[in-house]
Design a protein around this motif. Structure first.
Motif, PDB file in Angstrom:
ATOM      1  N   VAL A 127       1.181  -1.214   0.353  1.00 59.67           N
ATOM      2  CA  VAL A 127      -0.091  -0.466   0.160  1.00 59.67           C
ATOM      3  C   VAL A 127       0.746   1.536  -0.224  1.00 59.67           C
ATOM      4  O   VAL A 127       1.753   1.301   0.852  1.00 59.67           O
TER       5      VAL A 127
ATOM      6  N   LEU B 122       0.673  -6.293   9.480  1.00 58.80           N
ATOM      7  CA  LEU B 122       1.579  -5.499   9.087  1.00 58.80           C
ATOM      8  C   LEU B 122       2.861  -6.358   9.073  1.00 58.80           C
ATOM      9  O   LEU B 122       2.807  -6.433   9.923  1.00 58.80           O
TER      10      LEU B 122
ATOM     11  N   TYR C 235       3.659   0.852   2.961  1.00 55.48           N
ATOM     12  CA  TYR C 235       3.385  -0.606   3.701  1.00 55.48           C
ATOM     13  C   TYR C 235       3.581  -1.920   2.990  1.00 55.48           C
ATOM     14  O   TYR C 235       2.803  -2.240   1.811  1.00 55.48           O
TER      15      TYR C 235
ATOM     16  N   PHE D   2       1.477  -5.318   3.514  1.00 54.47           N
ATOM     17  CA  PHE D   2       0.100  -6.037   5.206  1.00 54.47           C
ATOM     18  C   PHE D   2       0.094  -7.959   4.192  1.00 54.47           C
ATOM     19  O   PHE D   2       0.804  -7.742   3.500  1.00 54.47           O
TER      20      PHE D   2
ATOM     21  N   ALA E 219      -5.286  -4.392   5.267  1.00 54.61           N
ATOM     22  CA  ALA E 219      -4.548  -3.138   4.846  1.00 54.61           C
ATOM     23  C   ALA E 219      -5.871  -2.753   4.952  1.00 54.61           C
ATOM     24  O   ALA E 219      -5.852  -1.715   5.336  1.00 54.61           O
TER      25      ALA E 219
ATOM     26  N   TYR F 228      -3.370   0.486  -4.133  1.00 52.98           N
ATOM     27  CA  TYR F 228      -3.207  -1.178  -3.580  1.00 52.98           C
ATOM     28  C   TYR F 228      -2.463  -1.607  -4.798  1.00 52.98           C
ATOM     29  O   TYR F 228      -3.151  -1.337  -5.621  1.00 52.98           O
TER      30      TYR F 228
END
Length: 135
Positions: free
Chosen positions: A35, A67, A84, A86, A92, A116
């Protein structure tokens, strides 16, 4: 050019394009997701204040379900946020929910952009330098 020959020529050109624009197969439920988040830095807020706030937020992010990794970022485009990773898209989306967007709007006076990306393959070459590793 004759119509039949023109059609054949166009179909040769269009075939690779059609293959490139076909939607990818849907990921499985356990596919990790990356993300990217960007929030405009409020006017007058120095970069150092953003970085200090990020360091203070580390304990909060350690507790986010699903995460795997978060890179806190400050962009050249006047935004800050993060990258990020996930374990799943569901994890997420549970984090980036309506309450998250409302909090960002209230805190920073603007909305965050959240994108995403499915992660079919991940590579981790080495640990980050000590200077940026969260303590």
């Amino acid at each position: 050019m004759r119509p039949i020959i023109l059609f054949a020529a166009l179909s040769l050109i269009a075939s690779p394009l059609a293959a490139q624009t076909a939607p990818p197969p849907a990921p499985s439920a356990d596919t990790p997701v990356a993300v990217l988040v960007s929030i405009p830095i409020p006017a007058g807020v120095p970069r150092t204040a953003i970085a200090d706030g990020m360091a203070k937020a580390v304990p909060q992010y350690r507790a986010v379900p699903g995460l795997v990794r978060k890179l806190f970022t400050i962009g050249d485009d006047g935004g800050f946020g993060g990258m990020y990773l996930f374990r799943t898209r569901a994890a997420a989306q549970a984090w980036f929910n309506d309450a998250w967007f409302a909090r960002v709007a209230k805190t920073y006076g603007s909305t965050g952009k959240v994108s995403y990306y499915d992660v079919p393959v991940a590579l981790d070459n080495a640990p980050l330098p000590e200077s940026v590793a969260a303590k």
